[in-house]
Motif scaffolding. Structure first.
Motif, PDB file in Angstrom:
ATOM      1  N   GLU A 470       0.826  -1.202   0.000  1.00  0.00           N
ATOM      2  CA  GLU A 470       0.000   0.000   0.000  1.00  0.00           C
ATOM      3  C   GLU A 470       0.860   1.250   0.000  1.00  0.00           C
ATOM      4  N   GLY A 471       0.243   2.339  -0.464  1.00  0.00           N
ATOM      5  CA  GLY A 471       0.872   3.653  -0.362  1.00  0.00           C
ATOM      6  C   GLY A 471       2.167   3.806  -1.125  1.00  0.00           C
ATOM      7  N   LEU A 472       2.302   3.096  -2.233  1.00  0.00           N
ATOM      8  CA  LEU A 472       3.544   3.187  -3.004  1.00  0.00           C
ATOM      9  C   LEU A 472       3.689   4.581  -3.602  1.00  0.00           C
ATOM     10  N   GLN A 473       4.830   5.201  -3.376  1.00  0.00           N
ATOM     11  CA  GLN A 473       5.093   6.504  -3.973  1.00  0.00           C
ATOM     12  C   GLN A 473       6.580   6.677  -4.208  1.00  0.00           C
ATOM     13  N   ALA A 474       6.885   7.540  -5.141  1.00  0.00           N
ATOM     14  CA  ALA A 474       8.277   7.857  -5.463  1.00  0.00           C
ATOM     15  C   ALA A 474       8.492   9.339  -5.242  1.00  0.00           C
ATOM     16  N   GLU A 475       9.551   9.661  -4.515  1.00  0.00           N
ATOM     17  CA  GLU A 475       9.940  11.049  -4.292  1.00  0.00           C
ATOM     18  C   GLU A 475      11.419  11.159  -4.629  1.00  0.00           C
ATOM     19  N   GLY A 476      11.713  11.783  -5.753  1.00  0.00           N
ATOM     20  CA  GLY A 476      13.087  11.812  -6.216  1.00  0.00           C
ATOM     21  C   GLY A 476      13.563  10.395  -6.502  1.00  0.00           C
ATOM     22  N   ASP A 477      14.679  10.028  -5.883  1.00  0.00           N
ATOM     23  CA  ASP A 477      15.222   8.684  -6.081  1.00  0.00           C
ATOM     24  C   ASP A 477      14.711   7.680  -5.058  1.00  0.00           C
ATOM     25  N   VAL A 478      13.850   8.102  -4.147  1.00  0.00           N
ATOM     26  CA  VAL A 478      13.374   7.208  -3.092  1.00  0.00           C
ATOM     27  C   VAL A 478      12.017   6.620  -3.451  1.00  0.00           C
ATOM     28  N   VAL A 479      11.924   5.306  -3.371  1.00  0.00           N
ATOM     29  CA  VAL A 479      10.642   4.619  -3.502  1.00  0.00           C
ATOM     30  C   VAL A 479      10.261   4.109  -2.121  1.00  0.00           C
ATOM     31  N   GLN A 480       8.994   4.294  -1.728  1.00  0.00           N
ATOM     32  CA  GLN A 480       8.561   3.883  -0.398  1.00  0.00           C
ATOM     33  C   GLN A 480       7.160   3.301  -0.459  1.00  0.00           C
ATOM     34  N   GLU A 497      21.974   8.861  -5.719  1.00  0.00           N
ATOM     35  CA  GLU A 497      23.122   9.421  -5.016  1.00  0.00           C
ATOM     36  C   GLU A 497      22.771  10.615  -4.131  1.00  0.00           C
ATOM     37  N   THR A 498      21.530  11.103  -4.207  1.00  0.00           N
ATOM     38  CA  THR A 498      21.149  12.302  -3.468  1.00  0.00           C
ATOM     39  C   THR A 498      20.599  11.948  -2.092  1.00  0.00           C
ATOM     40  N   CYS A 499      21.054  12.655  -1.059  1.00  0.00           N
ATOM     41  CA  CYS A 499      20.559  12.438   0.302  1.00  0.00           C
ATOM     42  C   CYS A 499      19.136  12.994   0.431  1.00  0.00           C
ATOM     43  N   ILE A 500      18.226  12.216   0.973  1.00  0.00           N
ATOM     44  CA  ILE A 500      16.824  12.616   1.098  1.00  0.00           C
ATOM     45  C   ILE A 500      16.316  12.242   2.482  1.00  0.00           C
ATOM     46  N   THR A 501      15.537  13.142   3.092  1.00  0.00           N
ATOM     47  CA  THR A 501      14.877  12.851   4.362  1.00  0.00           C
ATOM     48  C   THR A 501      13.444  12.413   4.080  1.00  0.00           C
ATOM     49  N   VAL A 502      13.078  11.276   4.618  1.00  0.00           N
ATOM     50  CA  VAL A 502      11.773  10.671   4.368  1.00  0.00           C
ATOM     51  C   VAL A 502      10.937  10.753   5.638  1.00  0.00           C
ATOM     52  N   THR A 503       9.669  11.147   5.489  1.00  0.00           N
ATOM     53  CA  THR A 503       8.729  11.170   6.611  1.00  0.00           C
ATOM     54  C   THR A 503       7.940   9.878   6.620  1.00  0.00           C
ATOM     55  N   LEU A 504       7.940   9.184   7.751  1.00  0.00           N
ATOM     56  CA  LEU A 504       7.213   7.922   7.868  1.00  0.00           C
ATOM     57  C   LEU A 504       5.723   8.193   8.047  1.00  0.00           C
ATOM     58  N   PRO A 505       4.857   7.241   7.718  1.00  0.00           N
ATOM     59  CA  PRO A 505       3.425   7.404   7.965  1.00  0.00           C
ATOM     60  C   PRO A 505       3.160   7.626   9.451  1.00  0.00           C
ATOM     61  N   GLY A 524       9.960  10.143  13.691  1.00  0.00           N
ATOM     62  CA  GLY A 524       9.064  10.021  12.546  1.00  0.00           C
ATOM     63  C   GLY A 524       9.694  10.321  11.213  1.00  0.00           C
ATOM     64  N   THR A 525      11.003  10.521  11.195  1.00  0.00           N
ATOM     65  CA  THR A 525      11.692  10.732   9.919  1.00  0.00           C
ATOM     66  C   THR A 525      12.943   9.864   9.863  1.00  0.00           C
ATOM     67  N   VAL A 526      13.443   9.689   8.653  1.00  0.00           N
ATOM     68  CA  VAL A 526      14.702   8.985   8.471  1.00  0.00           C
ATOM     69  C   VAL A 526      15.429   9.648   7.304  1.00  0.00           C
ATOM     70  N   THR A 527      16.715   9.848   7.466  1.00  0.00           N
ATOM     71  CA  THR A 527      17.530  10.437   6.410  1.00  0.00           C
ATOM     72  C   THR A 527      18.280   9.332   5.684  1.00  0.00           C
ATOM     73  N   LEU A 528      18.072   9.276   4.388  1.00  0.00           N
ATOM     74  CA  LEU A 528      18.693   8.234   3.569  1.00  0.00           C
ATOM     75  C   LEU A 528      19.748   8.858   2.667  1.00  0.00           C
ATOM     76  N   ASP A 529      20.983   8.481   2.893  1.00  0.00           N
ATOM     77  CA  ASP A 529      22.070   8.890   2.012  1.00  0.00           C
ATOM     78  C   ASP A 529      22.033   7.998   0.764  1.00  0.00           C
ATOM     79  N   ALA A 530      22.997   8.181  -0.122  1.00  0.00           N
ATOM     80  CA  ALA A 530      23.036   7.403  -1.363  1.00  0.00           C
ATOM     81  C   ALA A 530      22.927   5.913  -1.074  1.00  0.00           C
ATOM     82  N   TRP A 531      21.981   5.259  -1.756  1.00  0.00           N
ATOM     83  CA  TRP A 531      21.799   3.810  -1.734  1.00  0.00           C
ATOM     84  C   TRP A 531      21.420   3.253  -0.346  1.00  0.00           C
TER      85      TRP A 531
END
Length: 539
Positions: A470-480, A497-505, A524-531
């Motif tokens: 459920e709730g599949l979405q893509a934001e930049g290079d991040v799929v969640q 390769e871009t660092c992105i901060t993701v907000t959890l449900p 409630g957030t997580v920062t994901l660096d490259a890969w």
């Protein structure tokens, strides 16, 4: 380990593909065989796979390396005997591995007794078992259909004074599925192997079974819509919209008959859908409703272009529109494609991120031998080539031999522990040797240990095998997305390769999967660096 009786074993299963010629040679002739596979089954069980898929080992002239079958119900002496196969099944089952075999039903070899009889004349008992057609008034083929291997899909036979259809090599004539006796003969082939204990089948070119009975010509495909995932760009096969030479509606009824044969054995089938335009939709059509094949794998994740976060979202959106109950079997690599490490130009970190994504997606999984070692595509010279496809289109397309080179078991061995012969059927290239099983087993951070951890993680969380997505979405290079079942998991993977901060449900989440590089969750957030990835469980 004892296999449990479970008719839904395939759902979310991890299936490990073995290319028999290249897995293990037991008799020093330079070619892998069934006895060699038996020796190496503990490796696959230790990896954490649920099943193996064996590419063809049937009696064959080997013009397409086993995909040209001359006897569906026997083992080619090159690979061993039926007794060897039965030993393989028994050993695999004892290790907790189910066995699937590759059935090539759309066509046979021209050396098959059925074709030898069919081509004698137009009135023999098997005269209609293949797709025969009279020439056009000017002597040319009956329509414009093309072969995936290049040139027309029709070959003139002087005995019958007719053309026969071959979607692949001229030595691979297509069976006529409009003939009921052909269907029954092929269902009998499935019954033969089921009685020997196989747990299922991989169905080669499943959407090629029926050709249009009126032999209507295909329309042209606009240049901007051409896709080289089925045939290389240098092949004019991509210039047509393949409306009539495959994907025919009659196939659905045959697949229902095939499912009826599987049902008493609790066996499963995964079909290969070769279609560049409608692969997902055909996969959905063939797997929905619970009365056809259980799984299909389309080519969307076998594309030359790297799979992106947006690409993942588009795939699942299309699939959901086609049939919510469709069941895919995802793979990044197989015996027909450039290995994805090379195809997508992946670093070790990138390859691990894609593996984490794969084990988290809804569907079943196919892994190709050597994928767990991070093997790149082997660079071969023209003189080394065996693949007729590569020889035909060299040098613009180098064929499939680069992904078919022998498995590497030991570094300090001429053929990587694959064979003691003076020469292997394909060479083991130098870049593969440092990636051998002997070098990676037990080594923290190695690709092999990552795959073992990833498959163990999937097995430990059944929601990843058959829960909803459920709730599949893509934001930049991040799929969640969320996976929901007995537990709820949040999965996010940075495919770039871009660092992105993701907000959890909304809710309380606990980070898990540290062994896979899962990042900690705070506030409630997580920062994901490259890969990097995030795997979290709802508290």
């Amino acid at each position: 380990m004892t296999l449990t009786k479970d008719e839904n074993w395939w759902r979310g299963a991890v299936i490990y593909q073995i290319y028999p010629r290249s897995y293990q040679d037991s008799n020093a002739d330079g070619i892998g065989d069934l006895a060699g596979i038996v020796q190496r089954l503990p490796h696959i069980a230790g990896l954490g796979a649920d099943a193996i898929w064996l590419s063809p080992f049937f009696t064959s002239p080997m013009k397409d390396f086993g995909y040209d079958v001359a006897d569906y119900c026997d083992v080619d002496p090159m690979f061993g005997t039926l007794a060897d196969f039965e030993t393989l099944v028994t050993t695999a089952h004892a290790l907790g591995l189910r066995v699937m075999i590759d059935l090539v039903l759309s066509h046979t070899s021209d050396a098959h007794p059925w074709f030898k009889e069919s081509r004698v004349d137009r009135s023999n008992p098997k005269a209609d078992w293949y797709v025969w057609a009279d020439p056009s008034p000017d002597g040319t083929p009956p329509n414009n259909w093309l072969s995936i291997f290049g040139g027309p899909a029709w070959h003139w036979d002087s005995r019958r004074q007719q053309y026969y259809l071959h979607n692949f090599l001229t030595s691979q004539p297509d069976l006529n599925f409009h003939e009921p006796a052909v269907q029954e003969a092929l269902l009998d082939v499935a019954r033969f192997w089921l009685k020997l204990g196989v747990d299922g089948f991989r169905l080669d070119t499943i959407n090629f079974y029926f050709a249009d009975k009126y032999l209507r010509a295909n329309p042209p495909l606009p240049k901007e819509l051409r896709n080289d995932s089925i045939a290389p760009a240098v092949n004019p096969y991509n210039h047509q919209l393949h409306l009539f030479d495959k994907n025919q509606p009659e196939n659905l009824e045959f697949l229902k008959k095939f499912r009826d044969v599987l049902r008493p054995y609790g066996a499963a089938a995964v079909g290969e859908v070769g279609d560049a335009q409608r692969g997902l939709e055909i996969m959905a059509e063939y797997t929905s409703g619970g009365d056809k094949v259980q799984m299909c794998y389309p080519f969307e994740m076998l594309q030359p272009a790297r799979l992106t976060a947006q690409g993942v979202a588009q795939i699942f959106t299309r699939m959901g529109r086609a049939a919510p109950d469709a069941w895919p079997c995802w793979s990044y690599s197989n015996h027909d494609t450039v290995r994805h490490i090379t195809r997508w130009h992946l670093s070790d970190a990138g390859a691990k991120a894609y593996t984490a994504l794969l084990i988290a997606l809804r569907g079943s999984i196919c892994l190709y031998q050597g994928e767990e070692l991070g093997l790149p595509e082997a660079e071969l010279s023209f003189e080394d080539l065996q693949d007729p496809y590569g020889i035909e289109f060299w040098p613009e397309f180098k064929g499939r031999d680069g992904c078919r080179t022998p498995m590497v078991w030991q570094r300090d061995n001429l053929h990587g522990g694959f064979s003691t012969a003076a020469k292997a059927w394909l060479p083991v290239t130098a870049p593969h040797l440092p990636l051998a099983v002997s070098e990676q087993a037990g080594e923290a951070g190695s690709m092999l240990e990552f795959y073992r951890a990833a498959l163990a993680f999937r097995r430990a969380h059944p929601v990843l095998r058959d829960g909803s997505m459920e709730g599949l979405q893509a934001e930049g290079d991040v799929v969640q997305f969320l996976r929901r079942g007995d537990e709820v998991l949040f999965c996010a993977v940075n495919l770039g390769e871009t660092c992105i901060t993701v907000t959890l449900p909304e809710g309380s989440w606990q980070g898990i999967g540290a062994e896979l590089g899962g990042q900690p969750v705070t506030g409630g957030t997580v920062t994901l660096d490259a890969w990097q990835i995030c795997l979290a469980r709802r508290a």
